[in-house]
Design a protein around this motif. Structure first.
Motif, PDB file in Angstrom:
ATOM      1  N   GLU A 118      39.393  34.573  32.987  1.00 39.51           N
ATOM      2  CA  GLU A 118      38.181  33.919  33.563  1.00 39.51           C
ATOM      3  C   GLU A 118      37.794  34.112  34.980  1.00 39.51           C
ATOM      4  O   GLU A 118      36.618  34.163  35.379  1.00 39.51           O
ATOM      5  N   TRP A 119      38.810  34.629  35.671  1.00 34.68           N
ATOM      6  CA  TRP A 119      38.453  35.068  37.169  1.00 34.68           C
ATOM      7  C   TRP A 119      39.513  35.972  37.493  1.00 34.68           C
ATOM      8  O   TRP A 119      40.791  35.790  37.185  1.00 34.68           O
ATOM      9  N   TRP A 120      39.510  37.010  38.491  1.00 34.81           N
ATOM     10  CA  TRP A 120      40.571  37.769  39.096  1.00 34.81           C
ATOM     11  C   TRP A 120      40.151  38.290  40.213  1.00 34.81           C
ATOM     12  O   TRP A 120      38.846  38.221  40.774  1.00 34.81           O
ATOM     13  N   ASN A 125      41.492  44.748  39.947  1.00 30.50           N
ATOM     14  CA  ASN A 125      40.784  45.973  39.654  1.00 30.50           C
ATOM     15  C   ASN A 125      41.850  47.009  40.022  1.00 30.50           C
ATOM     16  O   ASN A 125      41.806  47.844  39.000  1.00 30.50           O
ATOM     17  N   ARG A 126      42.283  47.145  40.939  1.00 30.62           N
ATOM     18  CA  ARG A 126      43.120  48.476  41.489  1.00 30.62           C
ATOM     19  C   ARG A 126      44.602  48.436  40.593  1.00 30.62           C
ATOM     20  O   ARG A 126      44.514  49.490  40.331  1.00 30.62           O
ATOM     21  N   LEU A 127      44.952  47.370  40.352  1.00 31.47           N
ATOM     22  CA  LEU A 127      46.381  47.505  39.817  1.00 31.47           C
ATOM     23  C   LEU A 127      46.311  47.670  38.197  1.00 31.47           C
ATOM     24  O   LEU A 127      47.141  48.252  37.549  1.00 31.47           O
ATOM     25  N   ALA A 165      55.275  49.277  33.284  1.00 28.23           N
ATOM     26  CA  ALA A 165      54.645  50.366  33.964  1.00 28.23           C
ATOM     27  C   ALA A 165      52.996  49.987  34.042  1.00 28.23           C
ATOM     28  O   ALA A 165      52.569  49.299  32.859  1.00 28.23           O
ATOM     29  N   SER A 166      52.492  50.413  35.290  1.00 29.83           N
ATOM     30  CA  SER A 166      50.941  50.166  35.247  1.00 29.83           C
ATOM     31  C   SER A 166      50.255  50.759  34.075  1.00 29.83           C
ATOM     32  O   SER A 166      50.406  51.902  33.703  1.00 29.83           O
ATOM     33  N   PRO A 167      49.099  50.219  33.523  1.00 34.47           N
ATOM     34  CA  PRO A 167      48.341  50.759  32.347  1.00 34.47           C
ATOM     35  C   PRO A 167      47.642  51.916  33.003  1.00 34.47           C
ATOM     36  O   PRO A 167      47.186  52.869  32.206  1.00 34.47           O
TER      37      PRO A 167
END
Ligand code: ADP
Length: 436
Positions: A118-120, A125-127, A165-167
């Motif tokens: 819904e919102w971020w 965006n960076r992570l 782990a980060s995508p």
């Protein structure tokens, strides 16, 4: 009744009275009364229309009217004004919240009850590599494509955070905290914990390396000490006490090094193959060892056990169970009772050690599984304790999806219970025969 209502009714009554009087004079009472009511209704409709036009136009200037309609228009205007003020205040709060979350280094995301984004904030965006243009309204599990994340998200039990782990970069570790709010909406907090992970790994490596390096010199020292002890009669008599103490302390150091190495193995080695562990014979051996550890103190140690095996790692379970049984021997005075039980019911598989020893003050219980935490430091030292036994038990249980429950009363005794999930129980042929 309100003043404006009263005057409106008075006016209506007056108009009706005049109409009735004129009608009576002219002998057309019904018509004059009807004319008055029609005129009155038309006037009200006109006022209503005025109100409607004003509300639709959102004109700031309030139309004027007198009597009841003037009051209604004033009230609507006042309501509108306070609504506008609340709206402005809320907008300011929302802008501040959005500004502050945008400035955060951690990702903050809001997901609706269907799991759609819904919102971020910008950090997300960076992570996670989110894009405002395409990702709004998309299911979060399509955007963070990790089976562990999907399982964690769908399970909807968020007591513990999730680390994956980060995508975008496998070298970056992210921690997800999810909180449910509203009607199963979710607030997700994403933190980059790579640095913390590195520090933790460095600490683990350091402890493991130091312990490993200490092992060889310690083996040499204890080896020589044992030889000296065996040939004590060849040495001056006053060396006897010193040798005894040196031997005891080097034994303690060896226990400490072994426990530290075991703990660091428990922390670092993952994905080991769990196999069927024969628990009953293991417990019989542990109880025999405990009896010989008790020696002259002659504890009465009993064992009640079912013949159910566990899915797990033999050496780890042996270490956990023996730590608990040997602790009971260490912390129970001579001739005390120690009851070792192993059983299964419809909720799980359980192993417990109960003693009527010195017991533990309730304020210590929550911290007992911390490394080097001792309820009674001097007694633990006397018994050769390392302060790591219960930390090892906790880690072993964690690796077997189990947990440790401690019940104790100072001076009365303690009970340590290990809970294992039912799915880890493996029925043996003899147990099947008994239940048939
Ligand atoms: P230690 O090597 O000191 O025994 P553990 O981690 O095994 O370390 O235990 C931590 C502390 O818990 C002990 O120092 C002791 O104070 C307390 N403890 C453990 N088991 C018992 C028991 N059966 N009865 C009383 N106190 C116990």
């Amino acid at each position: 009744m309100d003043q404006s209502w009263r005057s409106a009714l008075r006016r209506l009554a007056l108009a009706a009275g005049v109409a009735a009087f004129v009608g009576w004079l002219l002998d057309i009472t019904a018509w004059t009364l009807l004319a008055v009511f029609v005129a009155y209704t038309i006037w009200h409709l006109k006022q209503l229309r005025k109100l409607q036009l004003w509300l639709q136009s959102q004109d700031k200037e309030t139309p004027t009217s007198d009597g009841l309609w003037g009051k209604v228009l004033d009230d609507v205007h006042r309501l509108q004004k306070s609504h506008l003020q609340t709206q402005t205040r809320l907008k300011a709060v929302l802008t501040r919240v959005q500004d502050s979350t945008a400035a955060l280094k951690d990702g903050v995301l809001m997901v609706d009850s269907h799991g759609n984004l819904e919102w971020w904030n910008k950090a997300s965006n960076r992570l996670l590599g989110l894009k405002e243009a395409t990702d709004l309204g998309q299911p979060i599990t399509n955007l963070v494509r990790d089976p562990n994340f999907k399982a964690y998200f769908d399970h909807a039990v968020y007591d513990e955070p999730l680390e994956i782990a980060s995508p975008l970069n496998q070298d970056i570790t992210l921690q997800f905290h999810i909180t449910l709010f509203g009607r199963r909406d979710r607030l997700i907090l994403v933190q980059n914990i790579t640095r913390l992970k590195h520090l933790e790994a460095m600490r683990q490596d350091f402890v493991a390396n130091v312990s490993h390096e200490l092992r060889t010199p310690l083996t040499v020292i204890t080896g020589y000490l044992e030889t000296f002890m065996e040939n004590q009669d060849m040495l001056p008599p006053r060396w006897g006490r010193a040798l005894g103490q040196m031997n005891q302390q080097s034994q303690r150091m060896q226990n400490l090094v072994n426990d530290l190495l075991l703990l660091s193995r428990l922390e670092t080695s993952h994905n080991q193959d769990h196999a069927e562990v024969h628990v009953q014979p293991m417990l019989q051996t542990i109880v025999r060892d405990a009896q010989s550890l008790s020696g002259e103190r002659q504890h009465k140690i009993s064992l009640e056990s079912v013949d159910i095996n566990l899915l797990g790692l033999d050496n780890e379970l042996r270490s956990a169970f023996s730590n608990l049984v040997f602790n009971a021997v260490k912390y129970t005075p001579a001739n005390g009772m120690i009851n070792v039980r192993y059983w299964q019911d419809e909720t799980g598989v359980y192993f417990s050690v109960q003693d009527n020893g010195i017991g533990i003050d309730s304020r210590h219980i929550p911290r007992l599984t911390e490394r080097f935490y001792r309820a009674d430091a001097s007694r633990s030292m006397d018994t050769g304790g390392t302060g790591l036994g219960l930390a090892i038990v906790k880690h072993v249980l964690l690796r077997h999806e189990g947990r440790l429950d401690i019940q104790s009363r100072l001076g009365k005794g303690s009970t340590f219970i290990c809970h294992f999930p039912l799915k880890r129980a493996i029925e043996t042929a003899s147990a099947q025969g008994q239940s048939a």
